[in-house]
Design a protein around this motif. Structure first.
Motif, PDB file in Angstrom:
ATOM      1  N   CYS A   1      41.236  11.320   2.684  1.00  0.00           N
ATOM      2  CA  CYS A   1      41.091  11.617   1.247  1.00  0.00           C
ATOM      3  C   CYS A   1      42.223  12.525   0.765  1.00  0.00           C
ATOM      4  CB  CYS A   1      39.732  12.266   0.973  1.00  0.00           C
ATOM      5  SG  CYS A   1      38.361  11.115   1.188  1.00  0.00           S
ATOM      6  N   GLN A   2      42.612  13.477   1.600  1.00  0.00           N
ATOM      7  CA  GLN A   2      43.738  14.349   1.208  1.00  0.00           C
ATOM      8  C   GLN A   2      45.002  13.516   1.005  1.00  0.00           C
ATOM      9  OE1 GLN A   2      43.564  17.114   4.458  1.00  0.00           O
ATOM     10  NE2 GLN A   2      42.266  18.570   3.327  1.00  0.00           N
ATOM     11  N   ALA A   3      45.207  12.544   1.886  1.00  0.00           N
ATOM     12  CA  ALA A   3      46.412  11.707   1.766  1.00  0.00           C
ATOM     13  C   ALA A   3      46.379  10.898   0.469  1.00  0.00           C
ATOM     14  CB  ALA A   3      46.528  10.782   2.983  1.00  0.00           C
ATOM     15  N   MET A   4      45.182  10.538   0.017  1.00  0.00           N
ATOM     16  CA  MET A   4      45.078   9.732  -1.212  1.00  0.00           C
ATOM     17  C   MET A   4      45.570  10.508  -2.432  1.00  0.00           C
ATOM     18  SD  MET A   4      41.371   7.947  -0.568  1.00  0.00           S
ATOM     19  CE  MET A   4      41.370   6.787  -1.926  1.00  0.00           C
ATOM     20  N   ILE A   5      45.409  11.820  -2.398  1.00  0.00           N
ATOM     21  CA  ILE A   5      45.763  12.579  -3.612  1.00  0.00           C
ATOM     22  C   ILE A   5      47.063  13.377  -3.471  1.00  0.00           C
ATOM     23  CG2 ILE A   5      43.446  12.650  -4.583  1.00  0.00           C
ATOM     24  CD1 ILE A   5      43.251  15.515  -3.396  1.00  0.00           C
ATOM     25  N   GLN A   6      47.869  13.019  -2.468  1.00  0.00           N
ATOM     26  CA  GLN A   6      49.190  13.639  -2.342  1.00  0.00           C
ATOM     27  C   GLN A   6      50.100  13.071  -3.417  1.00  0.00           C
ATOM     28  OE1 GLN A   6      50.182  16.205  -0.463  1.00  0.00           O
ATOM     29  NE2 GLN A   6      47.998  16.200   0.005  1.00  0.00           N
ATOM     30  N   ASN A   7      49.933  13.501  -4.624  1.00  0.00           N
ATOM     31  CA  ASN A   7      50.724  12.953  -5.717  1.00  0.00           C
ATOM     32  C   ASN A   7      50.779  14.024  -6.806  1.00  0.00           C
ATOM     33  OD1 ASN A   7      51.376  11.557  -8.217  1.00  0.00           O
ATOM     34  ND2 ASN A   7      51.052   9.663  -7.064  1.00  0.00           N
ATOM     35  N   LYS A   8      51.987  14.297  -7.284  1.00  0.00           N
ATOM     36  CA  LYS A   8      52.110  15.406  -8.237  1.00  0.00           C
ATOM     37  C   LYS A   8      51.403  15.115  -9.572  1.00  0.00           C
ATOM     38  CE  LYS A   8      56.771  14.164  -9.908  1.00  0.00           C
ATOM     39  NZ  LYS A   8      56.271  12.978 -10.578  1.00  0.00           N
ATOM     40  N   ASN A   9      51.062  13.860  -9.794  1.00  0.00           N
ATOM     41  CA  ASN A   9      50.336  13.529 -11.028  1.00  0.00           C
ATOM     42  C   ASN A   9      48.839  13.859 -10.953  1.00  0.00           C
ATOM     43  OD1 ASN A   9      52.568  12.546 -12.372  1.00  0.00           O
ATOM     44  ND2 ASN A   9      52.341  10.491 -11.482  1.00  0.00           N
ATOM     45  N   ILE A  10      48.370  14.198  -9.743  1.00  0.00           N
ATOM     46  CA  ILE A  10      46.925  14.440  -9.607  1.00  0.00           C
ATOM     47  C   ILE A  10      46.652  15.938  -9.493  1.00  0.00           C
ATOM     48  CG2 ILE A  10      44.851  14.031  -8.202  1.00  0.00           C
ATOM     49  CD1 ILE A  10      46.098  11.459  -7.215  1.00  0.00           C
ATOM     50  N   LYS A  11      45.795  16.420 -10.366  1.00  0.00           N
ATOM     51  CA  LYS A  11      45.357  17.823 -10.252  1.00  0.00           C
ATOM     52  C   LYS A  11      43.847  17.801  -9.994  1.00  0.00           C
ATOM     53  CE  LYS A  11      45.165  22.168 -12.813  1.00  0.00           C
ATOM     54  NZ  LYS A  11      45.431  23.047 -11.685  1.00  0.00           N
ATOM     55  N   VAL A  12      43.422  18.558  -8.962  1.00  0.00           N
ATOM     56  CA  VAL A  12      42.000  18.588  -8.623  1.00  0.00           C
ATOM     57  C   VAL A  12      41.437  19.971  -8.914  1.00  0.00           C
ATOM     58  CG1 VAL A  12      40.277  18.247  -6.808  1.00  0.00           C
ATOM     59  CG2 VAL A  12      42.380  16.887  -6.783  1.00  0.00           C
ATOM     60  N   LEU A  13      40.387  20.003  -9.693  1.00  0.00           N
ATOM     61  CA  LEU A  13      39.685  21.270  -9.973  1.00  0.00           C
ATOM     62  C   LEU A  13      38.399  21.277  -9.157  1.00  0.00           C
ATOM     63  CD1 LEU A  13      39.518  21.908 -13.842  1.00  0.00           C
ATOM     64  CD2 LEU A  13      40.625  23.334 -12.117  1.00  0.00           C
ATOM     65  N   LEU A  14      38.353  22.076  -8.082  1.00  0.00           N
ATOM     66  CA  LEU A  14      37.135  22.156  -7.266  1.00  0.00           C
ATOM     67  C   LEU A  14      36.196  23.190  -7.888  1.00  0.00           C
ATOM     68  CD1 LEU A  14      38.671  22.086  -3.661  1.00  0.00           C
ATOM     69  CD2 LEU A  14      37.640  20.188  -4.917  1.00  0.00           C
ATOM     70  N   ASN A  15      34.989  23.258  -7.359  1.00  0.00           N
ATOM     71  CA  ASN A  15      33.984  24.248  -7.819  1.00  0.00           C
ATOM     72  C   ASN A  15      33.787  24.198  -9.333  1.00  0.00           C
ATOM     73  OD1 ASN A  15      33.554  25.526  -5.228  1.00  0.00           O
ATOM     74  ND2 ASN A  15      35.654  26.245  -5.431  1.00  0.00           N
ATOM     75  N   THR A  16      33.958  23.018  -9.917  1.00  0.00           N
ATOM     76  CA  THR A  16      33.865  22.918 -11.379  1.00  0.00           C
ATOM     77  C   THR A  16      32.880  21.822 -11.765  1.00  0.00           C
ATOM     78  OG1 THR A  16      36.200  23.520 -11.456  1.00  0.00           O
ATOM     79  CG2 THR A  16      35.233  22.653 -13.481  1.00  0.00           C
TER      80      THR A  16
END
Ligand code: FAD
Ligand code: UDP
Length: 363
Positions: free
Chosen positions: A200-215
């Motif tokens: 899953c980490q490899a899937m979001i290795q992209n500067k266009n993706i921002k992940v907000l956790l705990n939200t």
């Protein structure tokens, strides 16, 4: 805050669609996730003894969908893995699903496949209209196998009688007249070599993706604006429960670590008729990890708590259809995944639907 695309939920559904938007379209996407980690229910992690565990229950990837297998294969190497399950019946551990091996072991016989077919046909209960999971099992294998292998496991898992569950539940379990004791026979099966979280980490290795956790999306809903929203959380929550809360089945997971190399003879052992838990998973036997200790997990089904399984009954589906009408009327909101589509999907189906949504509606 404005994003052209906002994805709610960082499970496989959300991550697949975010990956496609970011890499396929080159657009910016915000992923909002209420848990402190990505991966949703496929999340895995190393426990304090250094053993890789599946925090939300055992996950085995299996599919006949070549495109899905190859898509995920872009983010992980696969370990070959053929899942096997034993089930404790009459004090013996017997292979599950029901195969020639199961029936021979149960009755202490040595039938051929042809003999098994006759034997089972002689026991199957003729049912004109197959309407429930009980009908499915009785019409395939008859009363004795139904009561020993299916009835009590299903009551434990769902808290209701198989006669109240729709056919899709027990239909997941095949009947085979041969010695193939694999739990799944799909063409592609495997475990991500370094775990699901790494994939899953490899899937979001992209500067266009921002992940907000705990939200929690509920709490930031009014502060985020978007061009399109892809929602993978529970659909009733999205609509403020205006047609009532949908029923989901939950589980409590209890893990134990033992100071010995091996705990049981299979990755998963089912307990249809004994104990309050349904099954025990021994993680090293799924992941292939070598370690001098071993960790197991017991699953205790329960009402309330985290929603894991949409409820496969006619009433629950009828209630969901009220939400479905509203979902269909949305212009820039798309519903995806197990919780939002309210379907008992496996991982591969969730990824398939996410790829299709991207291709047909977003690309
Ligand atoms: P999820 O993984 O549930 O992701 C949804 C995400 O949305 C979660 O991270 C959640 O925290 C987040 N979220 C929810 N509400 C909000 C909110 N308001 N704000 C922000 N975030 C929110 N499938 C298989 O193929 N093989 C298996 O062996 C298998 N075993 C399973 C065993 C168990 C015990 C369970 C429960 C499921 C299993 N599955 C298996 C199914 C598999 O887990 C699912 O198909 C898949 O993970 C669903 O992905 P998803 O993204 O739809 O949902
Ligand atoms: N089931 C059963 N006995 C078993 C295994 C499964 O009766 O030993 C029934 C039960 O109703 C369960 C369903 O078959 O909910 C689907 O089983 P599966 O292993 O696919 O469940 P999952 O891994 O999705 O929890």
């Amino acid at each position: 805050m404005y994003y052209p695309y906002v994805v709610v939920g960082a499970g496989l559904a959300g991550l697949t669609v975010a990956e496609r938007i970011a890499a396929g379209k080159g657009e910016k996407v915000l992923v909002v996730e209420k848990r402190p980690h990505i991966g949703g229910n496929v999340y895995d992690s190393y426990n304090e003894d250094g053993i890789l565990v599946h925090n939300y229950g055992p996950h085995i990837f299996h599919t006949n969908d070549k495109e899905v297998y190859e898509y995920l294969g872009g983010f992980t190497k696969w370990n070959d893995f053929w899942h096997r399950v034993l089930t404790q019946v009459d004090g013996n551990l017997i292979p599950m699903p029901i195969t020639l091996e199961t029936v021979n072991r149960l009755y202490n016989m040595d039938m051929t496949p042809e003999e098994m077919e006759k034997f089972i046909a002689g026991r199957a209960v003729p049912i004109k209209e197959i309407r429930t999971s009980r009908d499915v099992a009785l019409s395939k294998v008859g009363d004795e196998i139904y009561s020993k292998f299916f009835e009590n496991y299903t009551k434990k898992q769902w808290g209701i009688d198989p006669a109240e569950l729709d056919t899709s539940v027990i239909s997941r379990i095949p009947l085979r007249y041969n010695r193939d004791t694999r739990y799944f026979t799909d063409k592609y099966q495997g475990m991500p070599r370094y775990g699901y979280t790494k994939m899953c980490q490899a899937m979001i290795q992209n500067k266009n993706i921002k992940v907000l956790l705990n939200t929690d999306f509920k709490e930031v809903r009014d502060e985020i604006s978007y061009g399109k929203l892809i929602y993978t959380g529970p659909v009733d929550e999205y609509y403020h429960y205006r047609h009532g809360g949908l029923r989901y089945r939950s589980l409590s997971f209890v893990m134990e670590t033992f100071d010995r190399e091996s705990y049981q003879d299979a990755p998963v052992v089912n307990y249809p008729n004994d104990y309050d838990y349904t099954r025990i998973t021994e993680f090293k036997k799924l992941t292939g990890q070598e370690h001098r200790k071993t960790t197991i997990m017991k699953e205790f089904p329960r009402e309330g708590g985290e929603p894991y399984y949409p409820f496969p009954t006619a009433d629950a589906r009828a209630q969901f259809s009220l939400y479905q009408k509203e979902m269909e009327a949305e212009k820039n909101v798309y519903f995806l995944g197990r919780l939002a589509e309210y379907r008992y999907f496996n991982m591969d189906a969730v990824v398939r639907n996410a790829l299709d949504l991207y291709r047909n509606k977003l690309a």
